[in-house]
Scaffold this motif. Structure first.
Motif, PDB file in Angstrom:
ATOM      1  N   MET A  90      28.121  40.316  56.765  1.00 40.50           N
ATOM      2  CA  MET A  90      28.510  39.579  55.562  1.00 40.50           C
ATOM      3  C   MET A  90      29.016  40.536  54.496  1.00 40.50           C
ATOM      4  N   GLY A  91      28.406  41.722  54.418  1.00 39.61           N
ATOM      5  CA  GLY A  91      28.873  42.710  53.453  1.00 39.61           C
ATOM      6  C   GLY A  91      30.302  43.128  53.707  1.00 39.61           C
ATOM      7  N   GLU A  92      30.661  43.279  54.990  1.00 38.02           N
ATOM      8  CA  GLU A  92      32.034  43.656  55.324  1.00 38.02           C
ATOM      9  C   GLU A  92      33.021  42.546  54.970  1.00 38.02           C
ATOM     10  N   VAL A  93      32.589  41.300  55.196  1.00 36.69           N
ATOM     11  CA  VAL A  93      33.438  40.166  54.834  1.00 36.69           C
ATOM     12  C   VAL A  93      33.678  40.139  53.332  1.00 36.69           C
ATOM     13  N   MET A  94      32.614  40.269  52.553  1.00 36.51           N
ATOM     14  CA  MET A  94      32.738  40.244  51.105  1.00 36.51           C
ATOM     15  C   MET A  94      33.568  41.424  50.602  1.00 36.51           C
ATOM     16  N   ALA A  95      33.357  42.584  51.214  1.00 40.30           N
ATOM     17  CA  ALA A  95      34.122  43.765  50.806  1.00 40.30           C
ATOM     18  C   ALA A  95      35.604  43.569  51.072  1.00 40.30           C
ATOM     19  N   GLU A  96      35.929  42.910  52.178  1.00 42.69           N
ATOM     20  CA  GLU A  96      37.331  42.642  52.483  1.00 42.69           C
ATOM     21  C   GLU A  96      37.947  41.715  51.443  1.00 42.69           C
ATOM     22  N   LEU A  97      37.192  40.711  51.009  1.00 45.58           N
ATOM     23  CA  LEU A  97      37.679  39.824  49.958  1.00 45.58           C
ATOM     24  C   LEU A  97      37.938  40.597  48.665  1.00 45.58           C
ATOM     25  N   LEU A  98      37.023  41.494  48.323  1.00 44.86           N
ATOM     26  CA  LEU A  98      37.192  42.285  47.099  1.00 44.86           C
ATOM     27  C   LEU A  98      38.398  43.207  47.214  1.00 44.86           C
ATOM     28  N   ASP A  99      38.622  43.760  48.402  1.00 45.39           N
ATOM     29  CA  ASP A  99      39.779  44.634  48.596  1.00 45.39           C
ATOM     30  C   ASP A  99      41.086  43.859  48.419  1.00 45.39           C
ATOM     31  N   VAL A 100      41.122  42.625  48.918  1.00 45.86           N
ATOM     32  CA  VAL A 100      42.317  41.789  48.741  1.00 45.86           C
ATOM     33  C   VAL A 100      42.573  41.538  47.259  1.00 45.86           C
ATOM     34  N   ILE A 101      41.517  41.224  46.529  1.00 48.79           N
ATOM     35  CA  ILE A 101      41.651  40.984  45.090  1.00 48.79           C
ATOM     36  C   ILE A 101      42.163  42.235  44.387  1.00 48.79           C
ATOM     37  N   ARG A 102      41.616  43.397  44.759  1.00 49.96           N
ATOM     38  CA  ARG A 102      42.050  44.652  44.130  1.00 49.96           C
ATOM     39  C   ARG A 102      43.526  44.915  44.390  1.00 49.96           C
ATOM     40  N   VAL A 103      43.948  44.774  45.645  1.00 54.14           N
ATOM     41  CA  VAL A 103      45.351  45.052  46.002  1.00 54.14           C
ATOM     42  C   VAL A 103      46.284  44.080  45.289  1.00 54.14           C
ATOM     43  N   LYS A 104      45.938  42.791  45.303  1.00 55.53           N
ATOM     44  CA  LYS A 104      46.799  41.802  44.663  1.00 55.53           C
ATOM     45  C   LYS A 104      46.812  41.969  43.143  1.00 55.53           C
ATOM     46  N   SER A 105      45.743  42.534  42.592  1.00 55.77           N
ATOM     47  CA  SER A 105      45.725  42.783  41.152  1.00 55.77           C
ATOM     48  C   SER A 105      46.665  43.924  40.784  1.00 55.77           C
ATOM     49  N   VAL A 106      46.732  44.917  41.653  1.00 53.43           N
ATOM     50  CA  VAL A 106      47.677  46.013  41.436  1.00 53.43           C
ATOM     51  C   VAL A 106      49.105  45.499  41.533  1.00 53.43           C
ATOM     52  N   GLU A 107      49.361  44.635  42.511  1.00 55.01           N
ATOM     53  CA  GLU A 107      50.721  44.152  42.759  1.00 55.01           C
ATOM     54  C   GLU A 107      51.144  43.056  41.783  1.00 55.01           C
ATOM     55  N   GLU A 108      50.244  42.132  41.469  1.00 52.83           N
ATOM     56  CA  GLU A 108      50.623  40.943  40.710  1.00 52.83           C
ATOM     57  C   GLU A 108      49.686  40.640  39.540  1.00 52.83           C
ATOM     58  N   ASP A 109      48.743  41.541  39.239  1.00 55.85           N
ATOM     59  CA  ASP A 109      47.743  41.312  38.199  1.00 55.85           C
ATOM     60  C   ASP A 109      47.020  39.978  38.408  1.00 55.85           C
ATOM     61  N   VAL A 110      46.582  39.776  39.652  1.00 56.60           N
ATOM     62  CA  VAL A 110      45.875  38.554  39.996  1.00 56.60           C
ATOM     63  C   VAL A 110      44.613  38.394  39.158  1.00 56.60           C
ATOM     64  N   ALA A 111      43.913  39.487  38.891  1.00 55.38           N
ATOM     65  CA  ALA A 111      42.672  39.401  38.121  1.00 55.38           C
ATOM     66  C   ALA A 111      42.939  38.902  36.703  1.00 55.38           C
ATOM     67  N   GLY A 112      43.957  39.455  36.063  1.00 50.50           N
ATOM     68  CA  GLY A 112      44.286  39.019  34.717  1.00 50.50           C
ATOM     69  C   GLY A 112      44.663  37.546  34.677  1.00 50.50           C
ATOM     70  N   LEU A 113      45.449  37.111  35.654  1.00 55.43           N
ATOM     71  CA  LEU A 113      45.833  35.705  35.729  1.00 55.43           C
ATOM     72  C   LEU A 113      44.630  34.816  35.988  1.00 55.43           C
ATOM     73  N   ALA A 114      43.720  35.295  36.830  1.00 57.30           N
ATOM     74  CA  ALA A 114      42.527  34.503  37.141  1.00 57.30           C
ATOM     75  C   ALA A 114      41.720  34.225  35.875  1.00 57.30           C
ATOM     76  N   VAL A 115      41.561  35.247  35.033  1.00 55.18           N
ATOM     77  CA  VAL A 115      40.798  35.066  33.794  1.00 55.18           C
ATOM     78  C   VAL A 115      41.493  34.036  32.893  1.00 55.18           C
ATOM     79  N   LEU A 116      42.820  34.092  32.808  1.00 56.50           N
ATOM     80  CA  LEU A 116      43.556  33.101  32.025  1.00 56.50           C
ATOM     81  C   LEU A 116      43.365  31.701  32.592  1.00 56.50           C
ATOM     82  N   VAL A 117      43.418  31.595  33.923  1.00 57.68           N
ATOM     83  CA  VAL A 117      43.279  30.294  34.582  1.00 57.68           C
ATOM     84  C   VAL A 117      41.892  29.706  34.337  1.00 57.68           C
TER      85      VAL A 117
END
Length: 202
Positions: free
Chosen positions: A86-113
């Motif tokens: 389960m830790g590996e699954v969760m870590a993979e999700l976090l890695d996707v969020i990190r990469v997409k945040s670098v590319e598209e600022d997904v984290a910033g948009l998520a907070v706005l949403v």
């Protein structure tokens, strides 16, 4: 008139949403007008309205796009765990969020949403739908790990899945607001907290 291909329609939709992301991140949802979006996308009003009838539709589409990769991962892993903890699954999700945040600022948009969802019922319902599907997939994984001895059985699978899902917003908020170095080791910490059955068995 030549037939418009699906590839062209997909590219135009992406062009509009990319422009909307830039506007929303720069000026916020409420300070961004449809005229701002037309100008940013370099398209006419008619071209934009062919794909989206309102700002709210664009916001929901962006939110869904942001969540889709996370949902796809949980779907794929639920179908075939491949021995991952389960830790590996969760870590993979976090890695996707990190990469997409670098590319598209997904984290910033998520907070706005999230803020917008507090006042926009349709957006809140859309978010609830996606989060429910992710929670259901994680619940399936938790049950399998409980059966294998990798997670405790005296707590419901639903409660454990909800707890794990709670990690995502906290991580997203930190990615959006803090120096990347602050959260750089979070995926490794998640792996250590939720090891596989061999390391965390009953």
């Amino acid at each position: 008139m030549p037939k418009v291909t699906q590839q062209h329609m997909d590219a135009r939709r992406k062009q509009i949403l990319d422009a909307a992301r830039r506007c929303f991140l720069r000026d916020g949802f409420h300070s961004t007008s449809m005229q701002d979006l037309f100008a940013e996308a370099q398209l006419s009003a008619g071209a934009v309205y062919r794909y989206f009838t309102s700002k709210d539709e664009m916001i929901l589409a962006i939110a869904e796009d942001n969540m889709r990769d996370v949902l796809d991962i949980t779907l794929a892993v639920a179908a075939n765990q491949q021995g991952r903890s389960m830790g590996e699954v969760m870590a993979e999700l976090l890695d996707v969020i990190r990469v997409k945040s670098v590319e598209e600022d997904v984290a910033g948009l998520a907070v706005l949403v999230w803020g917008e969802a507090m006042r926009n019922r349709s957006l809140a319902q859309g978010m609830d739908h996606f989060m429910g599907r992710i929670r259901a997939n994680l619940t399936t994984l938790v049950r399998e790990h409980q059966e294998n001895g990798g997670l405790p059985v005296d707590v419901s699978a639903e409660a454990i899945a909800s707890t794990m899902l709670s990690v995502l917003p906290g991580y997203i908020l930190q990615v959006a607001l803090l120096d990347p170095a602050v959260v750089a080791e979070v995926p490794d910490a998640v792996r250590a907290l939720w090891p596989g059955p061999a390391a965390g068995g009953r």
